[in-house]
Design a protein around this motif. Structure first.
Motif, PDB file in Angstrom:
ATOM      1  N   ILE A 280      81.903  21.246 106.976  1.00 50.14           N
ATOM      2  CA  ILE A 280      81.644  19.844 107.317  1.00 50.14           C
ATOM      3  C   ILE A 280      80.866  19.813 108.627  1.00 50.14           C
ATOM      4  O   ILE A 280      81.289  20.404 109.622  1.00 50.14           O
ATOM      5  CB  ILE A 280      82.946  19.042 107.457  1.00 50.14           C
ATOM      6  CG1 ILE A 280      83.632  18.895 106.099  1.00 50.14           C
ATOM      7  CG2 ILE A 280      82.659  17.654 108.026  1.00 50.14           C
ATOM      8  CD1 ILE A 280      84.932  18.125 106.157  1.00 50.14           C
ATOM      9  N   ARG A 281      79.728  19.153 108.589  1.00 48.01           N
ATOM     10  CA  ARG A 281      78.939  18.947 109.802  1.00 48.01           C
ATOM     11  C   ARG A 281      78.922  17.450 110.103  1.00 48.01           C
ATOM     12  O   ARG A 281      78.769  16.641 109.195  1.00 48.01           O
ATOM     13  CB  ARG A 281      77.503  19.443 109.629  1.00 48.01           C
ATOM     14  CG  ARG A 281      77.356  20.946 109.424  1.00 48.01           C
ATOM     15  CD  ARG A 281      75.872  21.299 109.362  1.00 48.01           C
ATOM     16  NE  ARG A 281      75.650  22.719 109.210  1.00 48.01           N
ATOM     17  CZ  ARG A 281      75.563  23.341 108.017  1.00 48.01           C
ATOM     18  NH1 ARG A 281      75.687  22.621 106.911  1.00 48.01           N
ATOM     19  NH2 ARG A 281      75.350  24.636 107.950  1.00 48.01           N
ATOM     20  N   GLY A 282      79.046  17.104 111.381  1.00 46.38           N
ATOM     21  CA  GLY A 282      79.065  15.693 111.722  1.00 46.38           C
ATOM     22  C   GLY A 282      78.550  15.408 113.114  1.00 46.38           C
ATOM     23  O   GLY A 282      78.450  16.302 113.964  1.00 46.38           O
ATOM     24  N   THR A 283      78.209  14.135 113.323  1.00 39.07           N
ATOM     25  CA  THR A 283      77.826  13.649 114.652  1.00 39.07           C
ATOM     26  C   THR A 283      78.700  12.452 114.997  1.00 39.07           C
ATOM     27  O   THR A 283      79.089  11.683 114.118  1.00 39.07           O
ATOM     28  CB  THR A 283      76.348  13.222 114.702  1.00 39.07           C
ATOM     29  OG1 THR A 283      76.124  12.146 113.783  1.00 39.07           O
ATOM     30  CG2 THR A 283      75.427  14.385 114.372  1.00 39.07           C
ATOM     31  N   ILE A 284      79.007  12.309 116.270  1.00 35.11           N
ATOM     32  CA  ILE A 284      79.763  11.164 116.769  1.00 35.11           C
ATOM     33  C   ILE A 284      78.994  10.607 117.954  1.00 35.11           C
ATOM     34  O   ILE A 284      78.788  11.289 118.954  1.00 35.11           O
ATOM     35  CB  ILE A 284      81.194  11.566 117.184  1.00 35.11           C
ATOM     36  CG1 ILE A 284      81.985  12.027 115.957  1.00 35.11           C
ATOM     37  CG2 ILE A 284      81.899  10.398 117.864  1.00 35.11           C
ATOM     38  CD1 ILE A 284      83.402  12.460 116.257  1.00 35.11           C
ATOM     39  N   GLN A 285      78.549   9.344 117.824  1.00 28.81           N
ATOM     40  CA  GLN A 285      77.750   8.707 118.869  1.00 28.81           C
ATOM     41  C   GLN A 285      78.558   7.617 119.552  1.00 28.81           C
ATOM     42  O   GLN A 285      79.203   6.807 118.892  1.00 28.81           O
ATOM     43  CB  GLN A 285      76.476   8.105 118.280  1.00 28.81           C
ATOM     44  CG  GLN A 285      75.570   7.453 119.330  1.00 28.81           C
ATOM     45  CD  GLN A 285      74.298   6.889 118.736  1.00 28.81           C
ATOM     46  OE1 GLN A 285      74.185   6.748 117.530  1.00 28.81           O
ATOM     47  NE2 GLN A 285      73.330   6.563 119.586  1.00 28.81           N
ATOM     48  N   ASP A 286      78.519   7.614 120.875  1.00 26.98           N
ATOM     49  CA  ASP A 286      79.155   6.546 121.644  1.00 26.98           C
ATOM     50  C   ASP A 286      78.244   5.322 121.587  1.00 26.98           C
ATOM     51  O   ASP A 286      77.149   5.313 122.139  1.00 26.98           O
ATOM     52  CB  ASP A 286      79.356   6.996 123.101  1.00 26.98           C
ATOM     53  CG  ASP A 286      80.167   5.985 123.913  1.00 26.98           C
ATOM     54  OD1 ASP A 286      80.192   4.805 123.533  1.00 26.98           O
ATOM     55  OD2 ASP A 286      80.767   6.383 124.923  1.00 26.98           O
ATOM     56  N   VAL A 287      78.681   4.284 120.861  1.00 26.72           N
ATOM     57  CA  VAL A 287      77.858   3.076 120.664  1.00 26.72           C
ATOM     58  C   VAL A 287      78.484   1.874 121.371  1.00 26.72           C
ATOM     59  O   VAL A 287      78.237   0.733 120.979  1.00 26.72           O
ATOM     60  CB  VAL A 287      77.669   2.778 119.157  1.00 26.72           C
ATOM     61  CG1 VAL A 287      76.870   3.869 118.485  1.00 26.72           C
ATOM     62  CG2 VAL A 287      79.023   2.585 118.467  1.00 26.72           C
ATOM     63  N   THR A 288      79.274   2.118 122.403  1.00 23.97           N
ATOM     64  CA  THR A 288      79.974   1.028 123.089  1.00 23.97           C
ATOM     65  C   THR A 288      78.992  -0.021 123.616  1.00 23.97           C
ATOM     66  O   THR A 288      79.168  -1.223 123.384  1.00 23.97           O
ATOM     67  CB  THR A 288      80.812   1.585 124.247  1.00 23.97           C
ATOM     68  OG1 THR A 288      81.722   2.559 123.734  1.00 23.97           O
ATOM     69  CG2 THR A 288      81.598   0.466 124.921  1.00 23.97           C
TER      70      THR A 288
END
Length: 733
Positions: A280-288
């Motif tokens: 599993i490859r993923g990205t997590i972006q801080d979109v606050t």
């Protein structure tokens, strides 16, 4: 075994070291299986054979000789050497079995079984073995010798290019880390089979973890998810892991310091050929920040900024959704419009601060009347809208309206004043009245307009939409256009109703009345078109024409009757918005050379009590011209008496509702007698409107009334008929 490298200064590879290393270290019979894998990756070909045939070959030897390892077994290494060289080598090769020295040949040409030709180095020597005398043969491909110089230069260039590519890759990785930091995008890779997880530096920062103090785990990655969003994310993860559906979710997290962030995660899965989840490859972006901007824009677009209630756009979207969506049979959607009618008055009297305070007080009160499951929206000013969906019993709507009416009846404390509000409430429903958002909004507005026009004397008036209302509104819209057209086409005409002196029976005046004979609609009642003219502002221009026509006819009547003749002209409250009104009256008097007191300006109580009008300033200016002031429809209001002395009226016109019952109702007779007596005490004359019978006339005359107007004498009539009537009455003196 030591790997054989090619020295840059030597074109011939020496393999004697290899021979020395191996001749005492390898026992073919006992170690073939153990060292097979190592021998197969040697860059040097290896053959082991007895006097008669090859017993073993590694992969490189098979490649050089052009056949498989199995095919080599049973052959003789000399089979691949041809010509005179073969004859010379055979004897030397056989000598190895009798203790001969190592056999070495460089640049030896061989013919491979696959018809390929190679130049090799051939090194052979005995191999101690428990199975008997064996010979170990090493063969090295030297086909490259003629190109070796080029190869060395190419290798240097390749090494330099590799160094450059390595530097570029390191720079790209550094740029990638910077890009992740600037974009606040962290990434992770989870090898599910090996249970190995890697986080990027930015992901550590987003989650608030210290890379030096923790090993990344999936538990730590999910432990920061806000409880309210955990179920949503879990469902998406299950779809990703079971079916490979790409994950794309926005949710809240709380980092290790407890600070809340909004993040957007995207992830993809890789499966093995057997369908097992492997990666599993993923990205997590801080979109606050983006979420805050989106929320701000949404708040500005869909919510009223003062109250926080949904606005017109939200209302329209909600109604569109309800009208387009599946409709439960037997249920309805009700739209309720509540309009507070006092905003202009409050603004004029107390300013915008009081108006805003009123809204701040009203919004929560109305919210308390509407169940939370239904929408309460504020459109603008004092206009609110309620959407009640899924309604099966109209009683629920009625109860909501009743609560609203009860709330609005309570006085509002504004600054140092207690303000009583009036409201108009309209109701429309889906699907009975309309099947689109625009239709519902149009129809509920129509119902509210009807409620406002019918509830002028009520604190709160309610009207339910029906088709007749739509027809009336359509007629009103048509009439607005036709009124302007009628002015251009001279479709208006003045009528006059005589006024009789009740003491001598002579004509002493008249009331000027406008009539409209529309080319499209035919005769239209003043009760219908005058309010529309007032709403559209046409009454300003129409009033100027009425005044001029009345003065023109008055000039004729003065000559026909006598100097005591007085013409009454109604002036609309809207005309008092025109500060030039006194000068208009003065110009007409001058134009037609009239005595000022031959003109009587008739106004209603509405002119006096409306704070938006300049009547208290304009009426004294009109009276200063010498014009008479008359208070029309006296007795129908609640505060007329307080204005009589203050404004110095000359005449009271008693409303016909008193005259109608005067012969049958003793209380009415007492009231009328009192009005006449009061007027006389205040030096005002009295005109009785609506006199239709001889008995009414005689009774009113006994009260010492001054003038009489009504069908008993004559109906309103066109100019020529009126002048003929006046001429006849005057001739009877």
């Amino acid at each position: 075994m030591r790997r054989i490298d090619i020295a840059e200064t030597d074109f011939v590879m020496e393999v004697s070291d290899l021979w020395d290393d191996q001749k005492t270290a390898i026992s073919f019979a006992s170690h073939q299986q153990e060292v097979g894998e190592i021998l197969d990756i040697m860059p040097v070909g290896l053959l082991v054979q007895n006097r008669h045939s090859i017993l073993y070959s590694n992969c490189e030897a098979a490649r050089l000789l052009g056949c498989s390892q199995q095919e080599l077994v049973g052959k003789h290494c000399m089979d691949f050497i041809s010509g005179k060289v073969r004859e010379r080598l055979i004897s030397r090769f056989m000598g190895l079995f009798h203790g001969g020295d190592t056999l070495r040949e460089t640049g030896l040409k061989i013919k491979a079984a696959d018809n390929g030709r190679n130049i090799i180095q051939f090194v052979a020597g005995t191999l101690p073995s428990a199975e008997g005398e064996l010979v170990q043969v090493f063969i090295q491909d030297l086909s490259y010798l003629t190109e070796l110089e080029k190869d060395i230069s190419a290798r240097k260039r390749a090494e330099k290019a590799l160094q450059h590519q390595t530097a570029v890759l390191e720079e790209q990785q550094a740029d990638f880390r910077v890009a992740q930091k600037l974009g606040k995008i962290g990434s992770y890779k989870w090898d599910v089979i090996c249970n190995h997880l890697v986080w990027s530096d930015e992901l550590y920062r987003i989650l608030g973890y210290d890379p030096a103090k923790m090993v990344p785990t999936m538990h730590a990655l999910r432990d920061v998810v806000d409880d309210q969003d955990a179920a949503l994310l879990l469902s998406a993860l299950e779809k990703l892991e079971k079916s490979g559906v790409e994950l794309s979710e926005q949710y809240r997290i709380k980092d290790v310091d407890g600070e809340e962030h909004w993040v957007h995660e995207r992830a993809v899965a890789t499966f093995t050929a057997s369908g097992e989840l492997s990666l599993i490859r993923g990205t997590i972006q801080d979109v606050t920040n983006r979420k805050l901007r989106e929320d701000y824009i949404r708040q500005q677009t869909y919510f009223d900024q003062q109250t926080g209630l949904p606005n017109r756009q939200s209302l329209h979207d909600k109604l569109s959704e309800l009208c387009a969506g599946p409709h439960r049979r037997g249920s309805k959607v009700y739209v309720i419009q509540v309009v507070i009618e006092d905003f202009r008055r409050i603004y004029d009297a107390m300013g915008v601060g009081a108006e805003n305070k009123l809204i701040d007080m009203l919004a929560p009160r109305l919210r308390s009347c509407v169940p939370e499951c239904y929408m309460l929206a504020r459109l603008e000013g004092g206009e609110f809208m309620i959407v009640m969906d899924g309604i099966r019993e109209v009683k629920e709507v009625e109860a909501c309206i009743h609560r609203i009416q009860s709330i609005l009846c309570l006085p509002m404390e504004l600054e140092t004043r207690r303000v009583a509000l009036t409201s108009s409430i309209g109701v429309a429903s889906f699907p009975d009245d309309g099947d689109t958002a625009d239709a519902l909004l149009q129809y509920v507005d129509t119902a509210t307009t009807v409620a406002a026009s019918g509830g002028l004397r009520s604190k709160s008036s309610v009207s339910l939409f029906n088709r007749a209302m739509a027809d009336d509104i359509a007629r009103r819209l048509d009439m607005e256009h036709l009124l302007w057209q009628g002015m251009q086409n001279q479709e208006f005409e003045m009528y006059f109703q005589p006024q009789i002196d009740m003491q001598n029976g002579q004509i002493c005046g008249a009331e000027a009345l406008i009539r409209w004979h529309s080319a499209t609609l035919g005769p239209v009642s003043p009760a219908e078109f005058i309010p529309i003219a007032e709403e559209t502002g046409l009454i300003i221009e129409l009033g100027k024409w009425i005044l001029a026509e009345a003065c023109r006819v008055t000039r004729t009547c003065l000559d026909l009757v006598d100097d005591s003749f007085r013409m009454g002209v109604n002036v609309s409250p809207v005309q008092f918005q025109d500060r030039d009104l006194p000068r208009q009256i003065a110009r007409c008097i001058e134009q037609f050379e009239l005595p000022a007191d031959s003109l009587e300006v008739e106004i209603t109580e509405g002119v006096l009590i409306d704070p938006s009008l300049d009547s208290h300033e304009l009426l004294p200016k009109i009276k200063a011209l010498g014009v008479h002031l008359s208070l029309d429809d006296f007795g129908t209001g609640y505060s007329s008496i307080s204005y009589l002395q203050r404004m110095k009226f000359d005449t009271l016109k008693v409303d016909q509702s008193f005259v109608r019952d005067i012969c049958t109702d003793s209380d009415t007779r007492v009231i009328v007698r009192s009005i006449v007596a009061m007027a006389k005490r205040l030096s005002m004359s009295v005109i009785m409107e609506g006199v239709e019978e001889q008995a009414q006339y005689e009774l009113l005359r006994s009260f010492n009334s001054d003038r009489s107007q009504g069908y008993f004498h004559a109906k309103p009539m066109p100019e020529q008929d009126f002048l003929e009537f006046a001429r006849t009455i005057a001739a009877e003196r």
